[in-house]
Motif scaffolding. Structure first.
Motif, PDB file in Angstrom:
ATOM      1  N   GLU A 110       0.825  -1.198   0.000  1.00  0.00           N
ATOM      2  CA  GLU A 110       0.000   0.000   0.000  1.00  0.00           C
ATOM      3  C   GLU A 110       0.865   1.256   0.000  1.00  0.00           C
ATOM      4  OE1 GLU A 110      -2.596  -0.246   3.285  1.00  0.00           O
ATOM      5  OE2 GLU A 110      -3.677  -2.025   2.576  1.00  0.00           O
ATOM      6  N   ASP A 111       1.950   1.189   0.705  1.00  0.00           N
ATOM      7  CA  ASP A 111       2.857   2.341   0.729  1.00  0.00           C
ATOM      8  C   ASP A 111       3.654   2.407  -0.563  1.00  0.00           C
ATOM      9  OD1 ASP A 111       1.958   2.895   3.252  1.00  0.00           O
ATOM     10  OD2 ASP A 111       3.546   1.732   4.224  1.00  0.00           O
ATOM     11  N   GLU A 112       4.145   3.582  -0.844  1.00  0.00           N
ATOM     12  CA  GLU A 112       4.936   3.774  -2.056  1.00  0.00           C
ATOM     13  C   GLU A 112       6.256   3.035  -1.987  1.00  0.00           C
ATOM     14  OE1 GLU A 112       6.883   7.482  -4.622  1.00  0.00           O
ATOM     15  OE2 GLU A 112       5.591   7.848  -2.874  1.00  0.00           O
ATOM     16  N   ILE A 113       6.830   2.956  -0.796  1.00  0.00           N
ATOM     17  CA  ILE A 113       8.096   2.260  -0.599  1.00  0.00           C
ATOM     18  C   ILE A 113       7.810   0.906   0.036  1.00  0.00           C
ATOM     19  CG2 ILE A 113      10.347   2.340   0.526  1.00  0.00           C
ATOM     20  CD1 ILE A 113      10.097   5.373   0.545  1.00  0.00           C
ATOM     21  N   PRO A 114       8.169  -0.207  -0.603  1.00  0.00           N
ATOM     22  CA  PRO A 114       7.878  -1.525  -0.042  1.00  0.00           C
ATOM     23  C   PRO A 114       8.633  -1.768   1.252  1.00  0.00           C
ATOM     24  CG  PRO A 114       9.329  -1.728  -1.929  1.00  0.00           C
ATOM     25  CD  PRO A 114       8.904  -0.295  -1.881  1.00  0.00           C
ATOM     26  N   ALA A 115       7.972  -2.420   2.197  1.00  0.00           N
ATOM     27  CA  ALA A 115       8.576  -2.782   3.476  1.00  0.00           C
ATOM     28  C   ALA A 115       8.734  -4.296   3.540  1.00  0.00           C
ATOM     29  CB  ALA A 115       7.723  -2.285   4.634  1.00  0.00           C
ATOM     30  N   ARG A 116       9.794  -4.726   4.174  1.00  0.00           N
ATOM     31  CA  ARG A 116      10.087  -6.146   4.261  1.00  0.00           C
ATOM     32  C   ARG A 116      10.406  -6.530   5.698  1.00  0.00           C
ATOM     33  NH1 ARG A 116      12.046  -4.525  -0.757  1.00  0.00           N
ATOM     34  NH2 ARG A 116      11.514  -5.930  -2.488  1.00  0.00           N
ATOM     35  N   THR A 117      10.008  -7.733   6.056  1.00  0.00           N
ATOM     36  CA  THR A 117      10.349  -8.293   7.354  1.00  0.00           C
ATOM     37  C   THR A 117      11.389  -9.391   7.151  1.00  0.00           C
ATOM     38  OG1 THR A 117       8.513  -9.865   7.196  1.00  0.00           O
ATOM     39  CG2 THR A 117       8.100  -7.779   8.348  1.00  0.00           C
ATOM     40  N   PRO A 118      12.117  -9.746   8.198  1.00  0.00           N
ATOM     41  CA  PRO A 118      13.184 -10.741   8.023  1.00  0.00           C
ATOM     42  C   PRO A 118      12.643 -12.126   7.714  1.00  0.00           C
ATOM     43  CG  PRO A 118      12.939 -10.141  10.335  1.00  0.00           C
ATOM     44  CD  PRO A 118      12.092  -9.187   9.568  1.00  0.00           C
ATOM     45  N   VAL A 119      13.391 -12.874   6.915  1.00  0.00           N
ATOM     46  CA  VAL A 119      13.037 -14.263   6.623  1.00  0.00           C
ATOM     47  C   VAL A 119      13.601 -15.191   7.696  1.00  0.00           C
ATOM     48  CG1 VAL A 119      12.832 -13.889   4.153  1.00  0.00           C
ATOM     49  CG2 VAL A 119      15.055 -14.467   5.109  1.00  0.00           C
ATOM     50  N   ILE A 120      14.633 -14.760   8.397  1.00  0.00           N
ATOM     51  CA  ILE A 120      15.194 -15.497   9.529  1.00  0.00           C
ATOM     52  C   ILE A 120      15.459 -14.510  10.646  1.00  0.00           C
ATOM     53  CG2 ILE A 120      17.175 -16.804  10.392  1.00  0.00           C
ATOM     54  CD1 ILE A 120      17.483 -18.080   7.702  1.00  0.00           C
ATOM     55  N   THR A 121      15.004 -14.827  11.849  1.00  0.00           N
ATOM     56  CA  THR A 121      15.222 -13.979  13.015  1.00  0.00           C
ATOM     57  C   THR A 121      15.844 -14.809  14.126  1.00  0.00           C
ATOM     58  OG1 THR A 121      13.317 -12.585  12.467  1.00  0.00           O
ATOM     59  CG2 THR A 121      14.156 -12.477  14.717  1.00  0.00           C
ATOM     60  N   ILE A 122      16.935 -14.340  14.670  1.00  0.00           N
ATOM     61  CA  ILE A 122      17.604 -14.979  15.808  1.00  0.00           C
ATOM     62  C   ILE A 122      17.505 -14.027  16.981  1.00  0.00           C
ATOM     63  CG2 ILE A 122      19.757 -15.943  16.684  1.00  0.00           C
ATOM     64  CD1 ILE A 122      20.613 -16.449  13.818  1.00  0.00           C
ATOM     65  N   THR A 123      16.774 -14.412  17.989  1.00  0.00           N
ATOM     66  CA  THR A 123      16.602 -13.563  19.166  1.00  0.00           C
ATOM     67  C   THR A 123      17.639 -13.912  20.224  1.00  0.00           C
ATOM     68  OG1 THR A 123      14.993 -15.121  20.104  1.00  0.00           O
ATOM     69  CG2 THR A 123      14.127 -13.341  18.729  1.00  0.00           C
ATOM     70  N   ALA A 124      17.990 -12.918  21.027  1.00  0.00           N
ATOM     71  CA  ALA A 124      18.982 -13.097  22.100  1.00  0.00           C
ATOM     72  C   ALA A 124      20.210 -13.825  21.576  1.00  0.00           C
ATOM     73  CB  ALA A 124      18.367 -13.834  23.290  1.00  0.00           C
ATOM     74  N   ALA A 125      20.780 -13.305  20.496  1.00  0.00           N
ATOM     75  CA  ALA A 125      21.912 -13.968  19.853  1.00  0.00           C
ATOM     76  C   ALA A 125      23.109 -14.094  20.778  1.00  0.00           C
ATOM     77  CB  ALA A 125      22.309 -13.201  18.588  1.00  0.00           C
ATOM     78  N   HIS A 126      23.274 -13.164  21.701  1.00  0.00           N
ATOM     79  CA  HIS A 126      24.391 -13.204  22.647  1.00  0.00           C
ATOM     80  C   HIS A 126      23.904 -13.315  24.086  1.00  0.00           C
ATOM     81  CE1 HIS A 126      28.057 -12.476  20.162  1.00  0.00           C
ATOM     82  NE2 HIS A 126      27.130 -12.122  19.291  1.00  0.00           N
ATOM     83  N   GLY A 127      22.753 -13.956  24.286  1.00  0.00           N
ATOM     84  CA  GLY A 127      22.246 -14.205  25.625  1.00  0.00           C
ATOM     85  C   GLY A 127      21.454 -13.046  26.188  1.00  0.00           C
ATOM     86  N   GLN A 128      21.094 -13.187  27.443  1.00  0.00           N
ATOM     87  CA  GLN A 128      20.297 -12.176  28.128  1.00  0.00           C
ATOM     88  C   GLN A 128      20.923 -11.840  29.464  1.00  0.00           C
ATOM     89  OE1 GLN A 128      16.454 -14.197  28.177  1.00  0.00           O
ATOM     90  NE2 GLN A 128      15.709 -12.838  26.581  1.00  0.00           N
ATOM     91  N   ASP A 129      20.668 -10.605  29.900  1.00  0.00           N
ATOM     92  CA  ASP A 129      21.095 -10.209  31.230  1.00  0.00           C
ATOM     93  C   ASP A 129      20.234 -10.906  32.275  1.00  0.00           C
ATOM     94  OD1 ASP A 129      23.049  -8.491  30.276  1.00  0.00           O
ATOM     95  OD2 ASP A 129      21.620  -6.845  30.055  1.00  0.00           O
ATOM     96  N   LYS A 130      20.805 -11.130  33.447  1.00  0.00           N
ATOM     97  CA  LYS A 130      20.050 -11.770  34.516  1.00  0.00           C
ATOM     98  C   LYS A 130      18.998 -10.826  35.061  1.00  0.00           C
ATOM     99  CE  LYS A 130      23.818 -14.798  35.986  1.00  0.00           C
ATOM    100  NZ  LYS A 130      24.692 -15.213  37.120  1.00  0.00           N
ATOM    101  N   ALA A 131      17.817 -11.382  35.303  1.00  0.00           N
ATOM    102  CA  ALA A 131      16.734 -10.578  35.871  1.00  0.00           C
ATOM    103  C   ALA A 131      17.037 -10.305  37.343  1.00  0.00           C
ATOM    104  CB  ALA A 131      15.410 -11.295  35.731  1.00  0.00           C
ATOM    105  N   PRO A 132      16.762  -9.097  37.812  1.00  0.00           N
ATOM    106  CA  PRO A 132      17.017  -8.802  39.229  1.00  0.00           C
ATOM    107  C   PRO A 132      16.113  -9.625  40.129  1.00  0.00           C
ATOM    108  CG  PRO A 132      15.797  -7.022  38.173  1.00  0.00           C
ATOM    109  CD  PRO A 132      16.205  -7.955  37.081  1.00  0.00           C
ATOM    110  N   GLY A 133      16.597  -9.938  41.338  1.00  0.00           N
ATOM    111  CA  GLY A 133      15.823 -10.750  42.267  1.00  0.00           C
ATOM    112  C   GLY A 133      14.678  -9.968  42.890  1.00  0.00           C
ATOM    113  N   GLY A 134      13.968 -10.626  43.821  1.00  0.00           N
ATOM    114  CA  GLY A 134      12.826  -9.992  44.466  1.00  0.00           C
ATOM    115  C   GLY A 134      11.517 -10.590  43.989  1.00  0.00           C
ATOM    116  N   ARG A 135      10.458 -10.116  44.549  1.00  0.00           N
ATOM    117  CA  ARG A 135       9.137 -10.636  44.202  1.00  0.00           C
ATOM    118  C   ARG A 135       8.707 -10.199  42.808  1.00  0.00           C
ATOM    119  NH1 ARG A 135       5.718  -9.665  49.847  1.00  0.00           N
ATOM    120  NH2 ARG A 135       7.076 -10.966  51.181  1.00  0.00           N
ATOM    121  N   GLN A 136       9.054  -8.982  42.453  1.00  0.00           N
ATOM    122  CA  GLN A 136       8.629  -8.474  41.155  1.00  0.00           C
ATOM    123  C   GLN A 136       9.437  -9.132  40.049  1.00  0.00           C
ATOM    124  OE1 GLN A 136       9.041  -4.295  40.693  1.00  0.00           O
ATOM    125  NE2 GLN A 136       7.927  -4.206  38.749  1.00  0.00           N
ATOM    126  N   ARG A 137       8.744  -9.764  39.158  1.00  0.00           N
ATOM    127  CA  ARG A 137       9.403 -10.443  38.056  1.00  0.00           C
ATOM    128  C   ARG A 137       9.606  -9.470  36.896  1.00  0.00           C
ATOM    129  NH1 ARG A 137       6.349 -16.361  37.690  1.00  0.00           N
ATOM    130  NH2 ARG A 137       6.898 -17.056  39.805  1.00  0.00           N
TER     131      ARG A 137
END
Length: 527
Positions: free
Chosen positions: A272-299
């Motif tokens: 619909e837009d004049e400039i075509p938009a594209r999404t990835p054909v392959i997606t790798i999430t957290a390619a280098h891991g994730q930071d640790k979530a802080p402790g406590g009751r709140q997740r």
């Protein structure tokens, strides 16, 4: 999709230059190679009748018997060879062939630091300014730069410079006289936010720009028109790389920790837009891991660690090496080998895991805390088989490829790289390495990596013996982040809104050293 015909690698990798051709005018400044181990004095010829042990080791294999001889002592240096009167002796410890030239997988090359010292920059004809798009400022800081592939093969040195305001300036950095006007530059405005990386495709017809607006955009160099918008990231896109084996494939890495592979032949969204938009054909999430979530009751959901740099190795199609902002571990990905494949019961997209990774984090060699990698660059020619990475701890790391084993570290007292804007670049000939610095003095560092492969194999991990002392250049009034090489020139981009070109010129350099007070108004040279 990924099995479509590939572009011949010979066309893409033709930027490997001949070192001797590019440095022919410096031949007189370098030591003459050892062409014979004979010092010119008459020597006693070793005859077969001399008394020798029953078994004598052959010092060289794979050559004719007339070019090698057997000796009855362990030869450790050239002096010992001369004492034996051996005219043509070659052995692996010296790395010399029968004619006295380097041999082996990592040959020993003559040092070229004196050539790096001869790089100079004119205050009139080698300075370009990045003009601002707004009326409240005259210049804007450049965030990224890239020479075209043709420039690395001794073609027209076209330099694409990306700015904080989302503009692209294509500069012709051909050497010109002081009174010549700057060649007409091409300006494009593909983004309304800062551009953190820019790359030319293989035939230099397209530019890919990674921006803080969470998108990567493809622009035509010929028409200066925006052709496509690549979506998929949820945060700033930090880096982009074209697949050298396929003109329609490219990969991006972002602060969101994602790696996204795009195929320009696939249009995933509506037109619909004049400039075509594209999404990835392959997606790798957290390619280098994730930071640790802080402790406590709140997740709290842990945040992924950002991807800082990606590159396609020259000798492995479909392979990808990535670095992260958390530590010095590099990952190698094969985008054809997902860790699990989708099925009818689970139609989700396939997930990927690194084919292999660095086993040791070299950023912990000099402290308990790990540090991220700001930039990577691969070697070629004499430095082939090596990957160079710049750490956020102001150190240069050398990895062997394809094992990604870290071998050694190197630093400079004035090198500061505590920012992910600082980049690293290898010269087309593979002999030199350039690095920016966050120092306010505006410093550019050039390293001689001619024998980096031999030194990496000789020293243990974490060794501090330098490959060759870096040459420091000062001349820009702020931090230098983006840098890149063309043939016989290197460009440095500073936060003061300027781009400087440095070229080797021995005559000018010698004049500057002899008359510094007179020449400092016209030239800059190494400190």
């Amino acid at each position: 999709m990924l099995d479509s015909p590939e572009t011949p690698r010979s066309e893409i990798l033709s930027d490997t230059t001949n070192v001797r051709e590019s440095l022919h005018f410096y031949a007189s400044q370098l030591p003459t190679p050892v062409t014979s181990l004979d010092d010119g004095k008459p020597k006693r010829r070793i005859s077969q009748s001399d008394e020798t042990p029953a078994k004598r080791p052959r010092l060289m294999t794979g050559e004719s018997s007339k070019d090698t001889i057997n000796v009855d002592v362990e030869v450790d240096d050239v002096a010992a060879v001369k004492r034996r009167g051996c005219r043509r002796v070659a052995f692996r410890t010296l790395g010399l062939d029968s004619n006295g030239y380097p041999t082996g997988s990592h040959r020993m090359f003559l040092p070229s630091r004196n050539i790096l010292q001869s790089f100079v920059s004119s205050n009139t004809s080698d300075v370009f300014k990045c003009h601002s798009r707004t009326v409240d400022s005259f210049v804007t800081p450049p965030y990224a730069c890239a020479y075209s592939n043709g420039a690395k093969r001794d073609g027209v040195p076209l330099l694409a410079v990306a700015t904080e305001q989302g503009s692209i300036n294509i500069l012709d950095t051909t050497k010109r006289r002081e009174w010549d006007c700057e060649p007409v530059r091409v300006t494009m405005e593909p983004h309304e936010n800062g551009i953190f990386d820019v790359k030319w495709n293989a035939d230099d017809t397209l530019l890919a720009t990674a921006s803080g607006d969470k998108s990567t955009r493809i622009s035509s160099v010929e028409t200066q028109q925006l052709l496509s918008i690549l979506d998929g990231h949820t945060s700033t896109v930090k880096c982009v790389a074209w697949d050298p084996t396929h003109r329609d494939l490219l990969t991006t890495g972002g602060r969101d920790g994602m790696l996204c592979l795009y195929d320009l032949r696939v249009n995933n969204l509506s037109d619909e837009d004049e400039i075509p938009a594209r999404t990835p054909v392959i997606t790798i999430t957290a390619a280098h891991g994730q930071d640790k979530a802080p402790g406590g009751r709140q997740r709290i959901r842990p945040l992924p660690r950002g991807v800082t740099n990606i590159l396609y190795p020259d000798d492995r199609p479909h392979g990808l090496v990535s670095s992260g902002s958390f530590d010095g571990i590099l990952h190698y990905w094969d985008l054809r080998l997902p860790s699990d494949k989708p099925s009818k019961r689970s139609p989700k997209k396939p997930s990927f895991k690194p084919l292999f990774s660095s086993t040791i984090d070299p950023t912990t060699f000099h402290g308990a805390r790990c540090r991220g990698i700001t930039s990577m660059s691969q070697g070629s020619g004499p430095s082939a088989g090596l990957l160079f990475a710049l750490g956020a701890d102001s150190r240069l790391y050398t990895y062997s490829y394809p094992t990604l084993t870290p071998h050694r570290t190197e630093t400079h007292p004035n090198l500061q790289t505590n920012s992910f804007y600082v980049r690293l670049a290898t010269s087309p000939c593979g002999r030199w390495l350039a690095s920016g610095s966050t120092s306010r003095a505006g410093s550019l560092f050039l390293f001689d990596i001619n024998n980096a492969g031999r030194i990496a194999a000789s020293y243990g991990m974490g060794a501090d013996e330098p490959v060759s002392p870096a040459v420091r250049f000062r001349g820009q009034a702020s931090e230098i982040g983006a840098i890149d090489w063309a043939r016989n020139m290197v460009a440095s981009c500073a936060d003061d809104g300027t781009v400087r070109i440095w070229r080797p010129d021995l005559e000018v350099y010698q004049n500057c050293v002899a008359n510094p007070e007179e020449q400092k108004w016209e030239w800059l040279w190494s400190t």
